[in-house]
Structures are given as structure tokens and as C-alpha cells.
Design a protein around this motif. Structure first.
Motif, PDB file in Angstrom:
ATOM      1  N   ALA A 218      45.090  48.428  38.734  1.00 57.28           N
ATOM      2  CA  ALA A 218      44.962  47.049  38.243  1.00 57.28           C
ATOM      3  C   ALA A 218      44.220  46.982  36.916  1.00 57.28           C
ATOM      4  CB  ALA A 218      44.247  46.194  39.288  1.00 57.28           C
ATOM      5  N   ASN A 219      43.291  47.909  36.697  1.00 58.80           N
ATOM      6  CA  ASN A 219      42.510  47.917  35.460  1.00 58.80           C
ATOM      7  C   ASN A 219      43.376  48.169  34.236  1.00 58.80           C
ATOM      8  OD1 ASN A 219      39.969  47.976  33.938  1.00 58.80           O
ATOM      9  ND2 ASN A 219      40.372  50.156  33.703  1.00 58.80           N
ATOM     10  N   PHE A 220      44.563  48.764  34.443  1.00 57.25           N
ATOM     11  CA  PHE A 220      45.437  49.119  33.321  1.00 57.25           C
ATOM     12  C   PHE A 220      46.589  48.138  33.146  1.00 57.25           C
ATOM     13  CE2 PHE A 220      43.251  52.928  34.698  1.00 57.25           C
ATOM     14  CZ  PHE A 220      42.810  53.463  33.500  1.00 57.25           C
ATOM     15  N   GLU A 221      46.563  47.045  33.904  1.00 56.26           N
ATOM     16  CA  GLU A 221      47.626  46.045  33.793  1.00 56.26           C
ATOM     17  C   GLU A 221      47.147  44.860  32.975  1.00 56.26           C
ATOM     18  OE1 GLU A 221      49.694  44.933  37.426  1.00 56.26           O
ATOM     19  OE2 GLU A 221      48.987  46.782  38.364  1.00 56.26           O
ATOM     20  N   ASP A 222      47.973  44.455  32.008  1.00 57.69           N
ATOM     21  CA  ASP A 222      47.646  43.306  31.163  1.00 57.69           C
ATOM     22  C   ASP A 222      47.544  42.034  32.005  1.00 57.69           C
ATOM     23  OD1 ASP A 222      47.465  44.616  28.786  1.00 57.69           O
ATOM     24  OD2 ASP A 222      49.521  44.255  28.176  1.00 57.69           O
ATOM     25  N   GLY A 223      46.525  41.255  31.724  1.00 55.53           N
ATOM     26  CA  GLY A 223      46.379  39.963  32.388  1.00 55.53           C
ATOM     27  C   GLY A 223      45.853  40.044  33.806  1.00 55.53           C
ATOM     28  N   ILE A 224      45.499  41.226  34.261  1.00 53.41           N
ATOM     29  CA  ILE A 224      44.961  41.401  35.622  1.00 53.41           C
ATOM     30  C   ILE A 224      43.487  41.779  35.523  1.00 53.41           C
ATOM     31  CG2 ILE A 224      45.153  42.717  37.776  1.00 53.41           C
ATOM     32  CD1 ILE A 224      47.643  41.123  37.336  1.00 53.41           C
ATOM     33  N   ASN A 225      42.662  41.113  36.311  1.00 54.32           N
ATOM     34  CA  ASN A 225      41.234  41.440  36.370  1.00 54.32           C
ATOM     35  C   ASN A 225      41.025  42.478  37.467  1.00 54.32           C
ATOM     36  OD1 ASN A 225      38.432  41.467  37.050  1.00 54.32           O
ATOM     37  ND2 ASN A 225      38.179  39.496  36.043  1.00 54.32           N
ATOM     38  N   GLY A 226      40.778  43.717  37.055  1.00 53.58           N
ATOM     39  CA  GLY A 226      40.619  44.808  38.018  1.00 53.58           C
ATOM     40  C   GLY A 226      39.478  44.604  38.985  1.00 53.58           C
ATOM     41  N   PHE A 227      38.401  43.965  38.512  1.00 54.93           N
ATOM     42  CA  PHE A 227      37.253  43.711  39.396  1.00 54.93           C
ATOM     43  C   PHE A 227      37.644  42.759  40.528  1.00 54.93           C
ATOM     44  CE2 PHE A 227      35.169  45.108  35.488  1.00 54.93           C
ATOM     45  CZ  PHE A 227      34.251  46.013  35.983  1.00 54.93           C
ATOM     46  N   GLU A 228      38.455  41.749  40.194  1.00 51.07           N
ATOM     47  CA  GLU A 228      38.907  40.802  41.223  1.00 51.07           C
ATOM     48  C   GLU A 228      39.812  41.496  42.240  1.00 51.07           C
ATOM     49  OE1 GLU A 228      40.676  37.419  39.337  1.00 51.07           O
ATOM     50  OE2 GLU A 228      38.774  36.726  38.491  1.00 51.07           O
ATOM     51  N   VAL A 229      40.673  42.377  41.748  1.00 47.85           N
ATOM     52  CA  VAL A 229      41.547  43.139  42.663  1.00 47.85           C
ATOM     53  C   VAL A 229      40.698  44.027  43.565  1.00 47.85           C
ATOM     54  CG1 VAL A 229      43.380  44.877  42.816  1.00 47.85           C
ATOM     55  CG2 VAL A 229      43.512  43.079  41.081  1.00 47.85           C
ATOM     56  N   GLU A 230      39.658  44.643  42.990  1.00 50.80           N
ATOM     57  CA  GLU A 230      38.763  45.480  43.801  1.00 50.80           C
ATOM     58  C   GLU A 230      38.095  44.660  44.905  1.00 50.80           C
ATOM     59  OE1 GLU A 230      34.520  47.056  42.891  1.00 50.80           O
ATOM     60  OE2 GLU A 230      35.883  48.590  42.125  1.00 50.80           O
ATOM     61  N   ILE A 231      37.594  43.481  44.555  1.00 56.05           N
ATOM     62  CA  ILE A 231      36.942  42.610  45.550  1.00 56.05           C
ATOM     63  C   ILE A 231      37.913  42.273  46.675  1.00 56.05           C
ATOM     64  CG2 ILE A 231      36.028  40.270  45.903  1.00 56.05           C
ATOM     65  CD1 ILE A 231      34.844  40.571  42.981  1.00 56.05           C
ATOM     66  N   HIS A 232      39.151  41.914  46.290  1.00 56.13           N
ATOM     67  CA  HIS A 232      40.175  41.569  47.291  1.00 56.13           C
ATOM     68  C   HIS A 232      40.483  42.757  48.197  1.00 56.13           C
ATOM     69  CE1 HIS A 232      43.905  40.096  49.074  1.00 56.13           C
ATOM     70  NE2 HIS A 232      44.474  41.223  48.675  1.00 56.13           N
ATOM     71  N   GLU A 233      40.710  43.932  47.585  1.00 54.46           N
ATOM     72  CA  GLU A 233      41.060  45.118  48.367  1.00 54.46           C
ATOM     73  C   GLU A 233      39.894  45.574  49.248  1.00 54.46           C
ATOM     74  OE1 GLU A 233      43.954  46.323  48.767  1.00 54.46           O
ATOM     75  OE2 GLU A 233      45.122  45.657  47.045  1.00 54.46           O
ATOM     76  N   PHE A 234      38.673  45.475  48.704  1.00 57.62           N
ATOM     77  CA  PHE A 234      37.467  45.819  49.470  1.00 57.62           C
ATOM     78  C   PHE A 234      37.377  44.957  50.717  1.00 57.62           C
ATOM     79  CE2 PHE A 234      32.900  44.999  50.313  1.00 57.62           C
ATOM     80  CZ  PHE A 234      32.453  46.294  50.536  1.00 57.62           C
ATOM     81  N   GLY A 235      37.528  43.650  50.523  1.00 54.79           N
ATOM     82  CA  GLY A 235      37.449  42.726  51.662  1.00 54.79           C
ATOM     83  C   GLY A 235      38.546  42.968  52.678  1.00 54.79           C
ATOM     84  N   THR A 236      39.754  43.240  52.205  1.00 56.86           N
ATOM     85  CA  THR A 236      40.889  43.477  53.096  1.00 56.86           C
ATOM     86  C   THR A 236      40.645  44.688  53.993  1.00 56.86           C
ATOM     87  OG1 THR A 236      42.391  42.506  51.472  1.00 56.86           O
ATOM     88  CG2 THR A 236      43.394  43.874  53.166  1.00 56.86           C
ATOM     89  N   CYS A 237      39.951  45.702  53.462  1.00 58.64           N
ATOM     90  CA  CYS A 237      39.645  46.906  54.251  1.00 58.64           C
ATOM     91  C   CYS A 237      38.888  46.570  55.538  1.00 58.64           C
ATOM     92  CB  CYS A 237      38.827  47.899  53.423  1.00 58.64           C
ATOM     93  SG  CYS A 237      39.756  48.747  52.130  1.00 58.64           S
ATOM     94  N   PHE A 238      38.080  45.505  55.502  1.00 65.74           N
ATOM     95  CA  PHE A 238      37.267  45.140  56.663  1.00 65.74           C
ATOM     96  C   PHE A 238      38.126  44.724  57.855  1.00 65.74           C
ATOM     97  CE2 PHE A 238      34.078  45.373  53.548  1.00 65.74           C
ATOM     98  CZ  PHE A 238      32.826  45.365  54.147  1.00 65.74           C
ATOM     99  N   GLY A 239      39.378  44.362  57.596  1.00 64.30           N
ATOM    100  CA  GLY A 239      40.273  43.946  58.676  1.00 64.30           C
ATOM    101  C   GLY A 239      41.141  45.071  59.201  1.00 64.30           C
TER     102      GLY A 239
END
Length: 261
Positions: A218-239
Motif C-alpha cells: 500500500a505504501n507504493f500505491e498512489d493515493g493510498i495511505n499505507g499507515f491507514e491500510v496498516e491500521i485496518h489490517e492490524f485490526g482485522t488480524c484480531f478477528g
């Protein structure tokens, strides 16, 4: 297991090995090989028992010595654009975004489309006889399978500019110094080193690894905030069941046995 004309797909427990098998053509990529590689990667990725994929070339001379130039030497502008777009979608972007980790075992020449294929993998290990380069400008064209984008992100803009403009090759140790490959070893030990790394990867949560691939990319994609993707993926792992098993195993001071869910 499906028969392929240009590649070999083998499975050993949780490891899949894809070998490009056109030794007489130094494993050059043609349209048929690109399609077969897509099919093999898709098949391996869909198999939950496969935790890591290694891709390499047959023989001792080449990983992939480039694209099959005879296929597109007479192409028009429109056909050239279509060739690059279809190839990127079918194979190079496909590998980069695969949920199963892919290691490129570079066992010789990785030139043009061959280096672009290696760069699309999640990381690279090279034998000490390997040579890498993007020689396209010597043919009056530029890299079209992601080379102008992935090379700068791996080695830096200046080095990528020089490599592409000179159309020159670098050896394995220079590639290591540039950060283009993670490890250099002898040709005899290339497979075993890649398998050793794959074994370390396969002990961990495949669900978490897939999430990490998405977050890093995600960090290498234009218009995507890699930190936000990390937060989302981190949270999803909890499930996930893997999270429950991983944390439980840690607290119980035992080795985790991840279900991969």
C-alpha cells in the motif's frame, strides 16, 4: 497435477516451486509462458496447504534472460501498449499482490523481463554467477513490465536511471550492495538457502503474512495511505483464529500451530 509446456510446478509439503523450463531459449518469457506462470501462481495461491512459493529458472545459465523479442518485433504502438498492460496485469502485478509470499531464486541471467519478474516477487536471492540488468534501451524501447517503477523503489532513483540508461548488467554482489537482492550464495546452495528461508516463513501465520504484504504494498500505491491500510489490517488480524492461536501459544509458552484462518 496439470501439465505445462514451458514451466514445472512442484509441491513439497507447504512449499511450491515454479521452474521456468525453456533452457534452449535461456528461459525467455513468451506469451504462452506468461499465461502458464499466471495459471501456476493462481493455482498455488488458492491451495491453503502452500505457504511459500519459490520461482527459478531451469539449467545453470539463466533465471530468465528476457522477453522473447521475436514475438513483438513487428508490433504497432497500440499492440505495444496492449502487450505491456496485459503482461503487467496477468503476471507482474499479479505476483506482487499475491497473498502467498514469493521468493525469486535468481540462478543466472535475469535480464529485461526476467529482472522485472524477479522484482515483482516479494524478495530475491541470487547465486554468485547471476547477472542482472534492464537492456531495453539498447533495443529502442523501455522496460514495459514494471521495470521503470520497481527498480527505483528497490535501488534508488539514481542507480535505476544509470542501470536503465546504460543498458548494462550488474553482478550478484553489486545487486546485494544495491539492495536489489537480499542474499547471495553459491549456485549449489541457492535452492537450500531459499528453502531454509521459506521454512522460517511457513512457521508463521499465513493470514498475518498476507495482511503484511497488503500493508507494505500500500505504501507504493498512489493515493493510498499505507499507515491507514496498516491500521485496518492490524485490526482485522484480531478477528482471526491465527491471532487467537498465536497469542494463546505465547502465553502458554508453547510453539504456535497456526490454522491459517
Amino acid at each position: 497435477m496439470k501439465r505445462y509446456d514451458n514451466i514445472i510446478l512442484e509441491q513439497d509439503n507447504d512449499l511450491a516451486v515454479i521452474t521456468i523450463n525453456r533452457p534452449n531459449k535461456l528461459n525467455a518469457l513468451n506469451r504462452e509462458t506468461i499465461q502458464e506462470l499466471h495459471d501456476a501462481f493462481e493455482k498455488a495461491d488458492a491451495d491453503p496447504s502452500i505457504k511459500v512459493i519459490i520461482i527459478t529458472g531451469s539449467g545453470e545459465k539463466a533465471f530468465v534472460a528476457g522477453a522473447d523479442i521475436s514475438e513483438f518485433a513487428n508490433f504497432s504502438v497500440k499492440e505495444g501498449k496492449k502487450l505491456a498492460a496485459k503482461g503487467q496485469e496477468l503476471l507482474f502485478d499479479f505476483i506482487e499482490n499475491l497473498s502467498t509470499p514469493v521468493i525469486a531464486a535468481i540462478n543466472g541471467f535475469a535480464l529485461g523481463g526476467g529482472l522485472e519478474l524477479a522484482m515483482a516477487c516479494h524478495f530475491r536471492v541470487a547465486s554468485d554467477n547471476a547477472k542482472m540488468g534492464l537492456p531495453e534501451v539498447s533495443l529502442g524501447v523501455i522496460p514495459g513490465y514494471g521495470g521503470t517503477q520497481r527498480l527505483p523503489s528497490l535501488v534508488g532513483k539514481g542507480r535505476a536511471m544509470e542501470m536503465i540508461m546504460t543498458a548494462g548488467m550488474i553482478d550478484a554482489n553489486q545487486a546485494l550492495a544495491y539492495g536489489l537482492v537480499n542474499h547471495v550464495t553459491s549456485q549449489d546452495e541457492l535452492s537450500s538457502l531459499c528453502e531454509k528461508i521459506a521454512s522460517k516463513i511457513s512457521r508463521n501465520s499465513s493470514v498475518a503474512i498476507s495482511a503484511a504484504i497488503r500493508a507494505i504494498n500500500a505504501n507504493f500505491e498512489d493515493g493510498i495511505n499505507g499507515f491507514e491500510v496498516e491500521i485496518h489490517e492490524f485490526g482485522t488480524c484480531f478477528g482471526t483464529k491465527d491471532f487467537v492461536e498465536g497469542t494463546t501459544a505465547f502465553l502458554e509458552k508453547r510453539k504456535a500451530d497456526f490454522p491459517g484462518k
